[in-house]
Motif scaffolding. Structure first.
Motif, PDB file in Angstrom:
ATOM      1  N   GLU A 218     -81.787  46.858  49.743  1.00  0.00           N
ATOM      2  CA  GLU A 218     -80.483  47.071  50.236  1.00  0.00           C
ATOM      3  C   GLU A 218     -79.565  47.885  49.213  1.00  0.00           C
ATOM      4  OE1 GLU A 218     -76.927  44.582  52.785  1.00  0.00           O
ATOM      5  OE2 GLU A 218     -77.580  43.916  50.782  1.00  0.00           O
ATOM      6  N   THR A 219     -78.872  48.941  49.424  1.00  0.00           N
ATOM      7  CA  THR A 219     -77.740  49.482  48.962  1.00  0.00           C
ATOM      8  C   THR A 219     -76.469  49.059  49.372  1.00  0.00           C
ATOM      9  OG1 THR A 219     -79.129  51.076  47.835  1.00  0.00           O
ATOM     10  CG2 THR A 219     -76.885  51.527  47.374  1.00  0.00           C
ATOM     11  N   SER A 220     -75.359  48.534  48.924  1.00  0.00           N
ATOM     12  CA  SER A 220     -74.303  48.364  49.648  1.00  0.00           C
ATOM     13  C   SER A 220     -73.080  48.513  48.538  1.00  0.00           C
ATOM     14  CB  SER A 220     -74.073  46.566  49.670  1.00  0.00           C
ATOM     15  OG  SER A 220     -74.145  46.087  48.516  1.00  0.00           O
ATOM     16  N   TYR A 221     -72.074  48.833  49.230  1.00  0.00           N
ATOM     17  CA  TYR A 221     -70.847  49.497  48.511  1.00  0.00           C
ATOM     18  C   TYR A 221     -69.566  48.883  49.342  1.00  0.00           C
ATOM     19  CZ  TYR A 221     -71.520  52.445  52.557  1.00  0.00           C
ATOM     20  OH  TYR A 221     -72.016  53.042  53.818  1.00  0.00           O
ATOM     21  N   GLY A 222     -68.574  48.849  48.688  1.00  0.00           N
ATOM     22  CA  GLY A 222     -67.136  48.228  49.082  1.00  0.00           C
ATOM     23  C   GLY A 222     -66.081  48.086  48.173  1.00  0.00           C
ATOM     24  N   VAL A 223     -65.192  47.370  48.667  1.00  0.00           N
ATOM     25  CA  VAL A 223     -63.925  46.847  47.882  1.00  0.00           C
ATOM     26  C   VAL A 223     -63.998  45.497  47.482  1.00  0.00           C
ATOM     27  CG1 VAL A 223     -62.746  48.651  48.695  1.00  0.00           C
ATOM     28  CG2 VAL A 223     -62.411  46.741  49.966  1.00  0.00           C
ATOM     29  N   GLU A 224     -63.326  45.198  46.196  1.00  0.00           N
ATOM     30  CA  GLU A 224     -63.321  43.824  45.967  1.00  0.00           C
ATOM     31  C   GLU A 224     -62.096  43.635  45.052  1.00  0.00           C
ATOM     32  OE1 GLU A 224     -66.539  43.121  43.435  1.00  0.00           O
ATOM     33  OE2 GLU A 224     -66.207  44.777  42.096  1.00  0.00           O
ATOM     34  N   GLY A 225     -61.623  42.428  44.964  1.00  0.00           N
ATOM     35  CA  GLY A 225     -60.086  42.227  43.971  1.00  0.00           C
ATOM     36  C   GLY A 225     -60.276  40.687  43.662  1.00  0.00           C
ATOM     37  N   THR A 226     -59.525  40.508  42.804  1.00  0.00           N
ATOM     38  CA  THR A 226     -58.914  39.111  42.305  1.00  0.00           C
ATOM     39  C   THR A 226     -57.439  38.974  42.097  1.00  0.00           C
ATOM     40  OG1 THR A 226     -59.038  39.421  39.872  1.00  0.00           O
ATOM     41  CG2 THR A 226     -61.023  38.780  41.130  1.00  0.00           C
ATOM     42  N   TYR A 227     -56.860  37.813  42.244  1.00  0.00           N
ATOM     43  CA  TYR A 227     -55.670  37.391  42.112  1.00  0.00           C
ATOM     44  C   TYR A 227     -55.181  35.969  41.406  1.00  0.00           C
ATOM     45  CZ  TYR A 227     -50.803  37.021  43.251  1.00  0.00           C
ATOM     46  OH  TYR A 227     -49.347  36.659  42.979  1.00  0.00           O
ATOM     47  N   ASP A 228     -54.596  35.976  40.312  1.00  0.00           N
ATOM     48  CA  ASP A 228     -54.449  34.756  39.601  1.00  0.00           C
ATOM     49  C   ASP A 228     -53.383  33.874  40.284  1.00  0.00           C
ATOM     50  OD1 ASP A 228     -55.784  36.205  37.632  1.00  0.00           O
ATOM     51  OD2 ASP A 228     -54.170  36.808  36.444  1.00  0.00           O
ATOM     52  N   LEU A 229     -53.895  32.674  40.775  1.00  0.00           N
ATOM     53  CA  LEU A 229     -52.954  31.687  41.484  1.00  0.00           C
ATOM     54  C   LEU A 229     -52.318  30.693  40.255  1.00  0.00           C
ATOM     55  CD1 LEU A 229     -55.531  30.966  44.312  1.00  0.00           C
ATOM     56  CD2 LEU A 229     -53.748  32.392  44.352  1.00  0.00           C
ATOM     57  N   GLY A 230     -52.881  30.931  39.264  1.00  0.00           N
ATOM     58  CA  GLY A 230     -52.279  30.125  38.135  1.00  0.00           C
ATOM     59  C   GLY A 230     -52.963  30.305  36.842  1.00  0.00           C
ATOM     60  N   LYS A 231     -52.331  29.722  35.749  1.00  0.00           N
ATOM     61  CA  LYS A 231     -53.005  29.918  34.427  1.00  0.00           C
ATOM     62  C   LYS A 231     -54.694  29.600  34.353  1.00  0.00           C
ATOM     63  CE  LYS A 231     -52.448  26.900  31.260  1.00  0.00           C
ATOM     64  NZ  LYS A 231     -53.876  26.344  30.889  1.00  0.00           N
ATOM     65  N   ASP A 232     -55.336  28.608  35.156  1.00  0.00           N
ATOM     66  CA  ASP A 232     -56.616  28.303  35.109  1.00  0.00           C
ATOM     67  C   ASP A 232     -57.486  28.735  36.427  1.00  0.00           C
ATOM     68  OD1 ASP A 232     -56.463  27.593  32.417  1.00  0.00           O
ATOM     69  OD2 ASP A 232     -55.666  25.557  33.265  1.00  0.00           O
ATOM     70  N   ILE A 233     -56.503  29.459  37.522  1.00  0.00           N
ATOM     71  CA  ILE A 233     -57.330  29.445  38.804  1.00  0.00           C
ATOM     72  C   ILE A 233     -57.143  31.185  39.329  1.00  0.00           C
ATOM     73  CG2 ILE A 233     -57.286  28.632  41.227  1.00  0.00           C
ATOM     74  CD1 ILE A 233     -55.982  26.034  40.200  1.00  0.00           C
TER      75      ILE A 233
END
Length: 206
Positions: free
Chosen positions: A120-135
């Motif tokens: 399988e070859t896959s492609y897409g979008v992704e992201g992260t967001y800081d909810l706090g200092k450690d999360i």
């Protein structure tokens, strides 16, 4: 027909942390798959599987632009699988948003009547967001092209077939220390093709 569940592995495999500066780790996946198109012949059925995966990544961040390459290898009771992914992203104040391209290979020879290979070859979008200092919250959405090759003859199965796949997942990363992290991921996915369709849900802890 135990090997049919292998097609769903591609959705969950590689669902570990995205956009990390670098890491090594291990993942345990519990996966439940529901198969539908067999209803007229065999009736609908559901499979469950446990999967183990070792993985690692190396990344960089130069100003607001970053990149990462990660790889993993794993197995379950019926198959072996490995993956390689590349990420590029833009970082802001407490958030990162980017794109991903990955390739996953699965080999299953547990059935004495046939050996199954899935790519399988896959492609897409992704992201992260800081909810706090450690999360940190994580999410991704991908689409893919999946090919299945069967070496052997089982009933009416074709030797070569292709499918469209998709995957949505979200998770939380908790940093115990700057170098130690616990991840939890949930997701859904599926395959759609001429021979079968399947819907998958999974939960991963690492």
């Amino acid at each position: 027909m135990r090997w049919t569940a292998v097609a769903a592995v591609a959705c969950a495999f590689g669902a570990g942390p995205v956009i990390a500066a670098g890491y090594v780790g291990a993942v345990y996946n519990f996966q439940e798959t529901q198969f539908g198109p067999f209803e007229t012949q065999f009736g609908p059925f559901t499979t469950e599987s446990d999967q183990w995966q070792a993985e690692g990544a190396f990344g960089f961040l130069d100003g607001n632009f970053g990149g990462q390459v990660d790889a993993g290898i794993g197995s379950d009771a019926e198959s072996e699988f490995w993956t390689l992914s590349g990420h590029a992203y833009w970082a802001g104040e407490g958030w990162r948003l980017g794109v991903v391209l990955s390739n996953t290979q699965i080999e299953n020879d547990s059935d004495p009547l046939a050996q199954v290979s899935i790519g399988e070859t896959s492609y897409g979008v992704e992201g992260t967001y800081d909810l706090g200092k450690d999360i940190v919250a994580r999410a991704s959405a991908t689409m893919g092209d999946e090919s299945v090759s069967i070496d052997g003859s089982i009933f009416f199965l074709p030797s070569e077939s292709t499918y469209d796949s998709w995957n949505l997942d979200a998770g939380i990363s908790y940093y115990i220390t700057s170098n130690a992290r616990v991840d939890a991921t949930i997701g859904v996915g599926g395959q759609d093709g001429a021979f079968w369709e399947s819907d998958t849900s999974f939960f991963a802890v690492s």
